[in-house]
Design a protein around this motif. Structure first.
Motif, PDB file in Angstrom:
ATOM      1  N   THR A   1       1.267  -0.929  -0.026  1.00 52.28           N
ATOM      2  CA  THR A   1      -0.105   0.453   0.007  1.00 52.28           C
ATOM      3  C   THR A   1       0.825   0.762  -0.344  1.00 52.28           C
ATOM      4  OG1 THR A   1       0.092  -0.075   2.147  1.00 52.28           O
ATOM      5  CG2 THR A   1      -1.829  -1.500   1.575  1.00 52.28           C
ATOM      6  N   ASP A   2       0.480   2.345  -0.204  1.00 44.44           N
ATOM      7  CA  ASP A   2       1.218   3.651  -0.096  1.00 44.44           C
ATOM      8  C   ASP A   2       1.641   4.242   1.212  1.00 44.44           C
ATOM      9  OD1 ASP A   2       0.857   3.932  -2.954  1.00 44.44           O
ATOM     10  OD2 ASP A   2      -1.006   5.533  -2.414  1.00 44.44           O
ATOM     11  N   ALA A   3       0.636   3.927   1.897  1.00 46.37           N
ATOM     12  CA  ALA A   3       0.922   3.986   3.471  1.00 46.37           C
ATOM     13  C   ALA A   3       1.972   2.974   4.259  1.00 46.37           C
ATOM     14  CB  ALA A   3      -0.380   3.847   4.120  1.00 46.37           C
ATOM     15  N   ALA A   4       3.237   4.224   4.528  1.00 40.95           N
ATOM     16  CA  ALA A   4       4.384   3.811   4.834  1.00 40.95           C
ATOM     17  C   ALA A   4       4.332   3.920   5.897  1.00 40.95           C
ATOM     18  CB  ALA A   4       5.918   3.934   4.509  1.00 40.95           C
ATOM     19  N   PRO A   5       5.039   2.987   7.229  1.00 37.62           N
ATOM     20  CA  PRO A   5       5.135   3.170   8.467  1.00 37.62           C
ATOM     21  C   PRO A   5       6.115   4.634   8.333  1.00 37.62           C
ATOM     22  CG  PRO A   5       5.408   0.707   8.799  1.00 37.62           C
ATOM     23  CD  PRO A   5       5.488   1.848   7.103  1.00 37.62           C
ATOM     24  N   PRO A   6       5.797   5.802   9.528  1.00 33.32           N
ATOM     25  CA  PRO A   6       6.747   6.477   9.570  1.00 33.32           C
ATOM     26  C   PRO A   6       8.044   6.471   8.843  1.00 33.32           C
ATOM     27  CG  PRO A   6       5.751   6.634  11.381  1.00 33.32           C
ATOM     28  CD  PRO A   6       5.047   5.221  11.440  1.00 33.32           C
ATOM     29  N   GLY A   7       9.333   6.561   8.180  1.00 32.60           N
ATOM     30  CA  GLY A   7      10.721   6.664   8.341  1.00 32.60           C
ATOM     31  C   GLY A   7      10.547   5.737   7.600  1.00 32.60           C
ATOM     32  N   ARG A   8       9.779   5.261   6.723  1.00 28.16           N
ATOM     33  CA  ARG A   8       9.878   4.037   5.814  1.00 28.16           C
ATOM     34  C   ARG A   8       9.300   4.683   4.953  1.00 28.16           C
ATOM     35  NH1 ARG A   8       9.964  -2.260   7.214  1.00 28.16           N
ATOM     36  NH2 ARG A   8      10.937  -1.821   4.787  1.00 28.16           N
TER      37      ARG A   8
ATOM     38  N   GLN B   1      17.905   4.780 -14.090  1.00 23.70           N
ATOM     39  CA  GLN B   1      17.074   5.244 -14.927  1.00 23.70           C
ATOM     40  C   GLN B   1      16.064   5.907 -13.209  1.00 23.70           C
ATOM     41  OE1 GLN B   1      15.280   3.566 -17.658  1.00 23.70           O
ATOM     42  NE2 GLN B   1      16.930   4.433 -19.143  1.00 23.70           N
ATOM     43  N   ALA B   2      16.162   7.492 -13.446  1.00 25.26           N
ATOM     44  CA  ALA B   2      15.463   7.529 -12.667  1.00 25.26           C
ATOM     45  C   ALA B   2      14.550   8.734 -13.015  1.00 25.26           C
ATOM     46  CB  ALA B   2      16.043   8.148 -11.346  1.00 25.26           C
ATOM     47  N   ARG B   3      12.680   8.319 -12.579  1.00 28.69           N
ATOM     48  CA  ARG B   3      11.889   9.632 -13.290  1.00 28.69           C
ATOM     49  C   ARG B   3      11.188  10.041 -11.786  1.00 28.69           C
ATOM     50  NH1 ARG B   3       6.731  10.228 -14.410  1.00 28.69           N
ATOM     51  NH2 ARG B   3       6.440   8.449 -14.246  1.00 28.69           N
ATOM     52  N   PRO B   4      11.537  11.792 -11.273  1.00 30.40           N
ATOM     53  CA  PRO B   4      10.302  11.947 -10.348  1.00 30.40           C
ATOM     54  C   PRO B   4       8.755  11.797 -10.730  1.00 30.40           C
ATOM     55  CG  PRO B   4      12.529  13.604 -11.162  1.00 30.40           C
ATOM     56  CD  PRO B   4      12.535  12.316 -12.217  1.00 30.40           C
ATOM     57  N   ARG B   5       8.404  10.923 -10.358  1.00 26.28           N
ATOM     58  CA  ARG B   5       6.240  11.349 -10.584  1.00 26.28           C
ATOM     59  C   ARG B   5       5.577  12.607  -9.781  1.00 26.28           C
ATOM     60  NH1 ARG B   5       6.656   6.701  -7.924  1.00 26.28           N
ATOM     61  NH2 ARG B   5       5.755   7.088  -5.689  1.00 26.28           N
ATOM     62  N   GLY B   6       6.544  13.155  -9.014  1.00 20.78           N
ATOM     63  CA  GLY B   6       6.152  14.751  -8.900  1.00 20.78           C
ATOM     64  C   GLY B   6       4.822  14.626  -7.714  1.00 20.78           C
ATOM     65  N   ASP B   7       4.739  13.567  -7.531  1.00 22.50           N
ATOM     66  CA  ASP B   7       4.168  13.124  -5.649  1.00 22.50           C
ATOM     67  C   ASP B   7       5.104  12.933  -4.726  1.00 22.50           C
ATOM     68  OD1 ASP B   7       4.745  10.383  -6.238  1.00 22.50           O
ATOM     69  OD2 ASP B   7       3.208   9.456  -6.402  1.00 22.50           O
ATOM     70  N   GLU B   8       4.205  12.854  -3.823  1.00 25.68           N
ATOM     71  CA  GLU B   8       5.255  13.666  -2.243  1.00 25.68           C
ATOM     72  C   GLU B   8       4.576  11.990  -1.051  1.00 25.68           C
ATOM     73  OE1 GLU B   8       7.161  16.094  -1.042  1.00 25.68           O
ATOM     74  OE2 GLU B   8       6.322  16.879  -3.299  1.00 25.68           O
ATOM     75  N   THR B   9       4.052  11.291  -2.350  1.00 26.50           N
ATOM     76  CA  THR B   9       4.114   9.767  -1.155  1.00 26.50           C
ATOM     77  C   THR B   9       5.593   9.425  -1.074  1.00 26.50           C
ATOM     78  OG1 THR B   9       3.943   8.147  -3.346  1.00 26.50           O
ATOM     79  CG2 THR B   9       2.482   9.329  -2.118  1.00 26.50           C
ATOM     80  N   SER B  10       5.642   8.427  -0.458  1.00 27.09           N
ATOM     81  CA  SER B  10       6.720   7.390   0.371  1.00 27.09           C
ATOM     82  C   SER B  10       7.423   6.305  -0.456  1.00 27.09           C
ATOM     83  CB  SER B  10       6.772   7.131   1.808  1.00 27.09           C
ATOM     84  OG  SER B  10       5.612   6.331   2.120  1.00 27.09           O
ATOM     85  N   LEU B  11       5.836   6.676  -1.825  1.00 25.56           N
ATOM     86  CA  LEU B  11       6.672   4.785  -2.896  1.00 25.56           C
ATOM     87  C   LEU B  11       7.464   5.377  -3.812  1.00 25.56           C
ATOM     88  CD1 LEU B  11       4.840   2.424  -3.499  1.00 25.56           C
ATOM     89  CD2 LEU B  11       3.910   3.833  -4.833  1.00 25.56           C
TER      90      LEU B  11
ATOM     91  N   GLU C   1      17.774   2.729   1.734  1.00 25.07           N
ATOM     92  CA  GLU C   1      19.085   3.660   2.047  1.00 25.07           C
ATOM     93  C   GLU C   1      18.889   4.619   0.728  1.00 25.07           C
ATOM     94  OE1 GLU C   1      23.655   3.891   4.307  1.00 25.07           O
ATOM     95  OE2 GLU C   1      22.601   2.188   3.423  1.00 25.07           O
ATOM     96  N   PHE C   2      18.997   4.634  -0.209  1.00 27.79           N
ATOM     97  CA  PHE C   2      19.795   5.716  -1.351  1.00 27.79           C
ATOM     98  C   PHE C   2      18.576   6.419  -2.746  1.00 27.79           C
ATOM     99  CE2 PHE C   2      23.860   2.940  -0.180  1.00 27.79           C
ATOM    100  CZ  PHE C   2      24.097   4.460   0.641  1.00 27.79           C
ATOM    101  N   ALA C   3      17.399   5.386  -2.143  1.00 24.40           N
ATOM    102  CA  ALA C   3      16.187   5.826  -3.092  1.00 24.40           C
ATOM    103  C   ALA C   3      15.623   6.722  -2.884  1.00 24.40           C
ATOM    104  CB  ALA C   3      15.138   4.595  -3.573  1.00 24.40           C
ATOM    105  N   THR C   4      14.948   7.180  -3.584  1.00 24.17           N
ATOM    106  CA  THR C   4      14.123   8.866  -3.200  1.00 24.17           C
ATOM    107  C   THR C   4      12.693   8.763  -3.126  1.00 24.17           C
ATOM    108  OG1 THR C   4      16.282  10.557  -4.322  1.00 24.17           O
ATOM    109  CG2 THR C   4      13.904  11.323  -3.643  1.00 24.17           C
ATOM    110  N   PRO C   5      12.163   8.808  -2.236  1.00 17.84           N
ATOM    111  CA  PRO C   5      10.234   8.899  -2.426  1.00 17.84           C
ATOM    112  C   PRO C   5       9.332   9.619  -3.305  1.00 17.84           C
ATOM    113  CG  PRO C   5      11.506   9.342  -0.027  1.00 17.84           C
ATOM    114  CD  PRO C   5      12.551   9.092  -1.017  1.00 17.84           C
TER     115      PRO C   5
END
Length: 126
Positions: free
Chosen positions: A2-9, A38-48, A82-86
Motif C-alpha cells: 500500500t501507499d501508507a508506509a510506517p513513519p521513516g520507511r 534511470q530515475a523519473r520523479p513522479r511529482g507526488d509526495e508519497t513515500s512510494l 537507503e539510497f532511493a528518493t521517495p
C-alpha cells in the motif's frame, strides 16, 4: 503493498506497465559498470518508490537474462531503502558484465548510480 508506509520507511513496488518503463526511458540515467539506472520523479509526495528491471537479449539467453534480473533485484532490495528518493520511479538495466561482476562491485555500481542521480536532481538548474 500500500501507499501508507510506517513513519521513516518507504514502500517499494515494482513497475508493471510498459508505459511506466517508457516514461523512465525519457528520464535522466546514469551508467556505472555493469548497470544503467534511470530515475523519473513522479511529482507526488508519497513515500512510494517503484522499480523495474530490464535485461536485453545482448546479455544472453533467457537463463542468463533471468539470472541478471535476479542479481539486480537483490541489489535493489539491499540498496533502495537507503539510497532511493521517495516519489521516484527507477529502472535498472543490465549491461554486458552483470553476470560475471563480483557481487560487491555490482552493489557499488548500483549505489554510485543512485547517489549520482539523486545529486543531479538536487543540484540547482542554471
Amino acid at each position: 503493498m500500500t501507499d501508507a508506509a510506517p513513519p521513516g520507511r518507504m514502500t517499494i513496488e515494482k513497475l508493471k506497465k510498459r508505459s511506466e518503463y517508457l516514461a523512465c526511458a525519457q528520464a535522466p540515467s546514469c551508467a556505472k559498470g555493469a548497470v544503467v539506472v534511470q530515475a523519473r520523479p513522479r511529482g507526488d509526495e508519497t513515500s512510494l518508490v517503484r522499480v523495474g528491471f530490464t535485461a536485453t537479449k545482448r546479455i544472453g539467453g533467457a537463463v542468463e537474462r533471468n539470472r541478471a534480473k535476479r542479481r539486480m533485484r537483490e541489489a535493489a532490495r539491499a540498496l533502495l531503502p537507503e539510497f532511493a528518493t521517495p516519489g521516484v520511479d527507477y529502472v535498472i538495466i543490465a549491461r554486458g558484465g552483470v553476470l560475471k561482476r563480483p557481487w560487491v562491485r555490482l552493489l557499488d555500481d548500483v549505489k554510485s548510480a543512485l547517489i549520482r542521480l539523486a545529486a543531479e536532481r538536487a543540484a540547482p538548474q542554471l
